[in-house]
Design an enzyme around this catalytic site. Structure first.
Site, short mmCIF file in Angstrom:
data_model
loop_
_atom_site.label_atom_id
_atom_site.label_comp_id
_atom_site.label_asym_id
_atom_site.label_seq_id
_atom_site.Cartn_x
_atom_site.Cartn_y
_atom_site.Cartn_z
N HIS A 54 0.82 -1.21 0.00
CA HIS A 54 0.00 0.00 0.00
C HIS A 54 0.86 1.26 0.00
O HIS A 54 2.03 1.23 0.37
CB HIS A 54 -0.95 0.02 1.21
CG HIS A 54 -0.24 0.07 2.53
ND1 HIS A 54 0.20 -1.06 3.18
CD2 HIS A 54 0.11 1.11 3.32
CE1 HIS A 54 0.79 -0.73 4.31
NE2 HIS A 54 0.76 0.60 4.42
N HIS A 60 -2.48 10.36 6.25
CA HIS A 60 -2.26 9.32 7.25
C HIS A 60 -1.49 9.84 8.46
O HIS A 60 -1.73 9.40 9.59
CB HIS A 60 -1.50 8.16 6.59
CG HIS A 60 -1.21 7.00 7.48
ND1 HIS A 60 -2.16 6.41 8.29
CD2 HIS A 60 -0.05 6.31 7.71
CE1 HIS A 60 -1.61 5.41 8.96
NE2 HIS A 60 -0.33 5.34 8.64
#
Length: 211
Positions: A54, A60
């Site tokens: 990923h 994030h």
């Protein structure tokens, strides 16, 4: 021995694919199945965007950061170098990779495992030392990757290497499978999905031999 021209460096994604403790594992259900009244199979998926190989988005690790669908694709496509730092310990320090940093391309992937654990969570994973990330950025590296679940230690609360990524506007790939990839330069292809609100995206990461 003839080497392959294409390396699939993505682990399999399934119900037993490991995730960070507390994260959402992969699950799948069938909402339509082939039969007399239905011409197709259709499934519904539920998963963390950090399952399998990923790309992390700035969102994030930065509350003001961009979602993965808003970042440029350019860092995820192009020449890269695979460097081996197998069994380096808890942190990838500069001494573990300095043998291979001459003429670095803009993308660097580091292998730390002899064999990546594709079916079990590894709380003792190797991560990047933040000083290593800083030095790579100073050499013009735009993307770093690793064969573990995170560029920071699994128990880190400060995410120091992620903060270097944020400060230097770099991109990151995690959970790559580099077990059978020799050290050297390749073409990386690992495009994230255009998820407009997500903090990460699964990728099908591959390396292609340079022509």
């Amino acid at each position: 021995m003839t080497l392959p021209t294409l390396w699939d460096i993505s682990p399999p994604v399934h119900a037993h694919a490991p995730v960070f403790p507390g994260d959402t594992p992969y699950t799948q259900e069938w909402v339509a199945t082939l039969g007399p009244g239905c011409p197709v199979n259709v499934s519904a998926l539920r998963l963390s965007p950090h399952v399998g190989a990923h790309a992390d988005a700035p969102l994030h690790y930065d509350p003001e950061g961009a979602a993965i669908g808003a970042v440029s694709l350019a860092p995820f496509l192009g020449r890269c170098r695979v460097i081996h730092a197998i069994n380096c310990g808890p942190l990838i320090e500069w001494r573990h990779i300095e043998h291979a940093v001459a003429g670095l391309p803009e993308r660097v992937l580091v292998r730390t495992y002899e064999r990546m654990p594709q079916h079990a969570w590894d709380g003792a994973l190797s991560a990047y030392a933040p000083e290593t990330v800083t030095r790579l950025a100073d050499l013009g590296v735009r993307l770093i990757g690793i064969d573990t679940a995170s560029i920071d230690p699994a128990d880190s609360k400060t995410l120091d290497s992620h903060q270097v990524i944020r400060q230097r506007d770099m991109r990151v790939l995690e959970n790559l499978v580099l077990d059978d990839v020799p050290e050297g330069d390749y073409e990386l292809i690992a495009l994230p999905l255009k998820l407009t609100q997500a903090d990460a995206s699964p990728v099908r990461a591959v390396l292609r031999a340079l022509r």
